[in-house]
Scaffold this active site. Structure first.
Site, mmCIF file in Angstrom:
data_model
loop_
_atom_site.group_PDB
_atom_site.id
_atom_site.type_symbol
_atom_site.label_atom_id
_atom_site.label_comp_id
_atom_site.label_asym_id
_atom_site.label_seq_id
_atom_site.Cartn_x
_atom_site.Cartn_y
_atom_site.Cartn_z
ATOM 1 N N GLY A 11 37.615 46.535 30.549
ATOM 2 C CA GLY A 11 36.661 47.501 31.075
ATOM 3 C C GLY A 11 35.249 47.001 30.859
ATOM 4 O O GLY A 11 35.020 45.798 30.744
ATOM 5 N N THR A 37 31.729 49.987 26.690
ATOM 6 C CA THR A 37 32.960 50.580 26.152
ATOM 7 C C THR A 37 33.627 49.612 25.184
ATOM 8 O O THR A 37 34.142 50.017 24.134
ATOM 9 C CB THR A 37 33.935 50.932 27.293
ATOM 10 O OG1 THR A 37 33.220 51.548 28.351
ATOM 11 C CG2 THR A 37 35.028 51.862 26.819
ATOM 12 N N LYS A 42 46.839 53.639 28.304
ATOM 13 C CA LYS A 42 45.832 54.620 28.739
ATOM 14 C C LYS A 42 45.139 54.062 29.972
ATOM 15 O O LYS A 42 44.226 53.235 29.865
ATOM 16 C CB LYS A 42 44.820 54.823 27.596
ATOM 17 C CG LYS A 42 44.223 56.213 27.478
ATOM 18 C CD LYS A 42 43.465 56.714 28.677
ATOM 19 C CE LYS A 42 42.035 56.247 28.753
ATOM 20 N NZ LYS A 42 41.446 56.534 30.077
ATOM 21 N N GLU A 89 25.633 43.588 35.421
ATOM 22 C CA GLU A 89 26.803 43.711 36.289
ATOM 23 C C GLU A 89 26.661 44.958 37.153
ATOM 24 O O GLU A 89 26.578 46.072 36.637
ATOM 25 C CB GLU A 89 28.066 43.818 35.431
ATOM 26 C CG GLU A 89 29.321 43.731 36.261
ATOM 27 C CD GLU A 89 30.575 44.011 35.446
ATOM 28 O OE1 GLU A 89 30.595 44.987 34.694
ATOM 29 O OE2 GLU A 89 31.543 43.247 35.608
ATOM 30 N N CYS A 135 35.822 42.101 38.482
ATOM 31 C CA CYS A 135 35.112 41.575 37.302
ATOM 32 C C CYS A 135 34.671 40.137 37.516
ATOM 33 O O CYS A 135 33.653 39.709 36.995
ATOM 34 C CB CYS A 135 35.986 41.690 36.069
ATOM 35 S SG CYS A 135 37.607 40.956 36.289
ATOM 36 N N GLU A 177 38.672 42.337 27.457
ATOM 37 C CA GLU A 177 38.364 41.680 28.739
ATOM 38 C C GLU A 177 37.246 42.499 29.362
ATOM 39 O O GLU A 177 37.487 43.594 29.869
ATOM 40 C CB GLU A 177 39.587 41.689 29.665
ATOM 41 C CG GLU A 177 40.776 40.942 29.134
ATOM 42 C CD GLU A 177 40.575 39.447 29.128
ATOM 43 O OE1 GLU A 177 39.717 38.953 29.888
ATOM 44 O OE2 GLU A 177 41.252 38.772 28.348
HETATM 45 P P1 NAD Z 1 35.119 51.522 31.535
HETATM 46 O O1 NAD Z 1 34.723 50.718 30.366
HETATM 47 O O2 NAD Z 1 34.289 52.665 31.944
HETATM 48 O O3 NAD Z 1 36.585 52.137 31.325
HETATM 49 C C1 NAD Z 1 37.700 51.330 31.086
HETATM 50 C C2 NAD Z 1 38.758 52.150 30.375
HETATM 51 O O4 NAD Z 1 38.272 52.516 29.089
HETATM 52 C C3 NAD Z 1 39.146 53.440 31.067
HETATM 53 O O5 NAD Z 1 40.523 53.654 30.913
HETATM 54 C C4 NAD Z 1 38.355 54.469 30.303
HETATM 55 O O6 NAD Z 1 38.930 55.754 30.349
HETATM 56 C C5 NAD Z 1 38.433 53.907 28.904
HETATM 57 N N1 NAD Z 1 37.390 54.366 27.978
HETATM 58 C C6 NAD Z 1 36.135 54.786 28.257
HETATM 59 N N2 NAD Z 1 35.475 55.098 27.127
HETATM 60 C C7 NAD Z 1 36.324 54.851 26.104
HETATM 61 C C8 NAD Z 1 36.222 54.951 24.685
HETATM 62 N N3 NAD Z 1 35.111 55.372 24.086
HETATM 63 N N4 NAD Z 1 37.290 54.602 23.933
HETATM 64 C C9 NAD Z 1 38.420 54.149 24.511
HETATM 65 N N5 NAD Z 1 38.577 54.036 25.853
HETATM 66 C C10 NAD Z 1 37.545 54.380 26.638
HETATM 67 O O7 NAD Z 1 35.325 50.471 32.711
HETATM 68 P P2 NAD Z 1 35.654 50.791 34.234
HETATM 69 O O8 NAD Z 1 34.398 51.342 34.821
HETATM 70 O O9 NAD Z 1 36.921 51.548 34.342
HETATM 71 O O10 NAD Z 1 35.929 49.326 34.806
HETATM 72 C C11 NAD Z 1 34.926 48.500 35.225
HETATM 73 C C12 NAD Z 1 34.627 47.451 34.186
HETATM 74 O O11 NAD Z 1 35.817 46.736 33.857
HETATM 75 C C13 NAD Z 1 33.666 46.407 34.688
HETATM 76 O O12 NAD Z 1 32.698 46.135 33.707
HETATM 77 C C14 NAD Z 1 34.552 45.186 34.918
HETATM 78 O O13 NAD Z 1 33.870 43.966 34.852
HETATM 79 C C15 NAD Z 1 35.560 45.336 33.851
HETATM 80 N N6 NAD Z 1 36.779 44.577 34.188
HETATM 81 C C16 NAD Z 1 37.008 43.391 33.525
HETATM 82 C C17 NAD Z 1 38.132 42.640 33.847
HETATM 83 C C18 NAD Z 1 38.423 41.339 33.150
HETATM 84 O O14 NAD Z 1 39.491 40.792 33.304
HETATM 85 N N7 NAD Z 1 37.503 40.797 32.363
HETATM 86 C C19 NAD Z 1 39.019 43.103 34.817
HETATM 87 C C20 NAD Z 1 38.752 44.299 35.469
HETATM 88 C C21 NAD Z 1 37.614 45.030 35.132
#
Ligand code: NAD
Length: 480
Positions: free
Chosen positions: A208, A212, A155, A365, A264, A230
């Site tokens: 993400g 979430t 997804k 963040e 991130c 992550e």
């Molecule tokens: P997000 O949490 O908004 O979304 C991430 C994913 O989760 C998307 O595919 C989204 O559609 C899905 N999602 C949202 N709500 C959900 C739910 N209730 N159930 C299941 N899936 C759901 O994050 P984003 O805004 O897309 O990405 C940014 C974040 O990701 C930042 O906090 C960043 O630090 C983090 N990130 C972490 C790493 C790492 O390696 N630690 C790498 C990249 C990004």
């Protein structure tokens, strides 16, 4: 139909249909059937490795095309997107190599026993990825999951799904059996919980945001799924006065402003020694003001826009909070004036001085081009500041004193620590977070182990009765 927007100019670059909850459930069922009764579980590790290698070869072939799509979808520069594709190729090749390694461990259990620990696939894995590194994050999950023999439901973020769609097509072209790799598009809050609570799913790997991640953990709790998270970071970049000035300034700049800070592991917290502060920060400001913002496809752009209007609004709220809390705005803090950037979600590289660790701009963040500056005078203070965050993803220390560098590195509570560098990661080395930056690890051997169950097989080669429950009048009494 969902419109996918180029964040540089808001042009619609694709229209994709979101999955309905029923379609998401169908994807999970297809993955379950493929795992329980399809041909995939019969594939040998060598056949799985060959599949991953074919995917890597197809990625190499489509490199420029994929990089272009990544750039128009995320806004990042083409050079960054090309590096991403190259890294994705390395990840598929690395896990092709690990797939054929025999991980079976013999255990010495004494005479008459053959004891082995074998590693088997977990089953059906739901893989959920963010918008900032769509292709890269998908590869960190899909490659080890397939190497271990799982079936998956992928997804991607609804904001930047295009290269994941292409990757799944490539995996199909490489010959993966039907039902092994399933793609579900759509808004996280709508299709996400369908996937993360489905009883047929064994594991959820999510990258993400923290909020979430928490919701996913709760949603997966009733069915006791394995979880790998992550999450975000608020990453310290500690600079001592004996650091190589040129290198430290250069990396401090890219560490925070690359991909407009939407990384991130971005080095958003500069923690600089008081003696070096003035000279270092002045040079950073000078260079930040010269960063060429523009269309990611243009060769002279060094940074693109933020990914969406909503995300820029969030960055603007953080900046307003920083000003209200008393941080000193040295540069940026607004959108650029250039008319050619008006249609995009651009934001100027921003530097705040006089920051304190209790400020929200230091703690939360932002995920934008925002650098906060704090100062320290002793090594203990630097470490204490570097660890004073709920996150623990990555950090760096800059010094010419190797003993000090190693001392500080060992005391920092972050999953990756760079010494005299900022940002590199390797497919062979684990990536992940301490504290609220997550659970589990991606990349490296642990990145494969996340997708495996350990099974102990204990074989008694000379079985005989133990007669534990024997009594005096029981003919099967203990042997004397
Ligand atoms: P997000 O949490 O908004 O979304 C991430 C994913 O989760 C998307 O595919 C989204 O559609 C899905 N999602 C949202 N709500 C959900 C739910 N209730 N159930 C299941 N899936 C759901 O994050 P984003 O805004 O897309 O990405 C940014 C974040 O990701 C930042 O906090 C960043 O630090 C983090 N990130 C972490 C790493 C790492 O390696 N630690 C790498 C990249 C990004």
């Amino acid at each position: 139909m969902r419109e996918i927007i180029n964040p540089f100019n808001q042009a619609v670059i694709a229209k994709l249909a979101d999955a309905t909850p029923a379609e998401a459930r169908a994807a999970v069922r297809a993955a379950r059937v493929a795992f329980d009764s399809g041909e995939w579980p019969q594939w040998t590790p060598e056949e799985r490795a060959a599949l991953l290698t074919r995917v890597a070869d197809l990625l190499v072939h489509d490199r420029s095309d994929l990089a272009r799509w990544e750039t128009v979808d995320t806004g990042k520069t083409l050079a960054e997107s090309e590096i991403d594709v190259d890294d994705v190729v390395s990840v598929f090749r690395y896990y092709a190599g690990l797939a054929v390694r025999d991980h079976t461990r013999a255990v010495d259990a004494g005479p008459g026993v053959v004891s082995r620990v074998v590693y088997e696939p977990v089953g059906v894995c739901v893989l959920i990825t963010p918008w900032n590194y769509p292709l890269l994050q998908a590869s960190w999950k899909i490659a080890p999951a397939l190497a271990a023999g799982n079936t998956v439901v992928v997804k991607p973020s609804e904001v930047t799904p295009l290269t994941t769609v292409r990757l799944v097509e490539l995996i199909e072209r490489a010959g993966v059996p039907a039902g092994v790799v399933n793609l579900v598009l759509g808004a996280g809050p709508e299709v996400g919980p369908v996937l993360t609570s489905a009883p047929e799913v064994d594991l959820v790997s999510f990258t993400g945001g923290l909020a979430t991640g928490r919701a996913i953990m709760r949603s997966a709790a009733d069915t006791v799924k394995k979880i790998a998270l992550e999450l975000g970071g608020k990453n310290p970049n500690i600079v001592f006065p004996d650091a190589d000035f040129e290198a430290a300034v250069d990396h401090a700049l890219t560490g925070v402003f690359l991909h407009a800070g939407q990384v991130c592991s971005a080095g958003t917290r500069l923690i600089v020694h008081a003696d070096l502060h003035d000279e270092f920060v002045a040079e950073l400001v000078r260079r930040a003001e010269k960063i060429r913002l523009g269309n990611g496809l243009a060769p002279d752009s060094r940074s693109g826009p933020l990914v969406s209007a909503e995300h820029r609004a969030k960055v603007e709220r953080h900046v307003a909070a920083g000003i209200a809390e008393g941080a000193t705005l040295l540069t940026g803090g607004r959108r650029p004036d250039a008319p050619e950037l008006r249609a995009g979600f651009f934001y100027l590289p921003t530097i705040f001085d006089d920051c304190r660790r209790d400020m929200s701009i230091v703690r939360e963040e932002t995920f934008g081009p925002i650098l906060t500056v704090e100062t320290f005078t002793t090594e203990d203070e630097a470490v204490e500041l570097g660890n004073d965050t709920e996150y623990g993803l990555a950090g760096a220390v800059w010094t010419g004193d190797r003993a000090r560098a190693r001392r500080v590195a060992s005391r920092l509570r972050h999953g990756t620590v760079w010494i005299n560098d900022f940002g590199p990661y390797l497919p062979q080395a684990e990536w992940g977070g301490f504290k609220h930056s997550g659970t589990g690890r991606e990349l490296g051997p642990t990145g494969l182990a996340e997708y495996q169950e350990a099974k102990h097989i204990y074989e008694n080669t000379a079985p005989r009765p133990e007669n534990w429950f024997a009594t005096e009048d029981d003919p099967s009494g203990p042997e004397s």
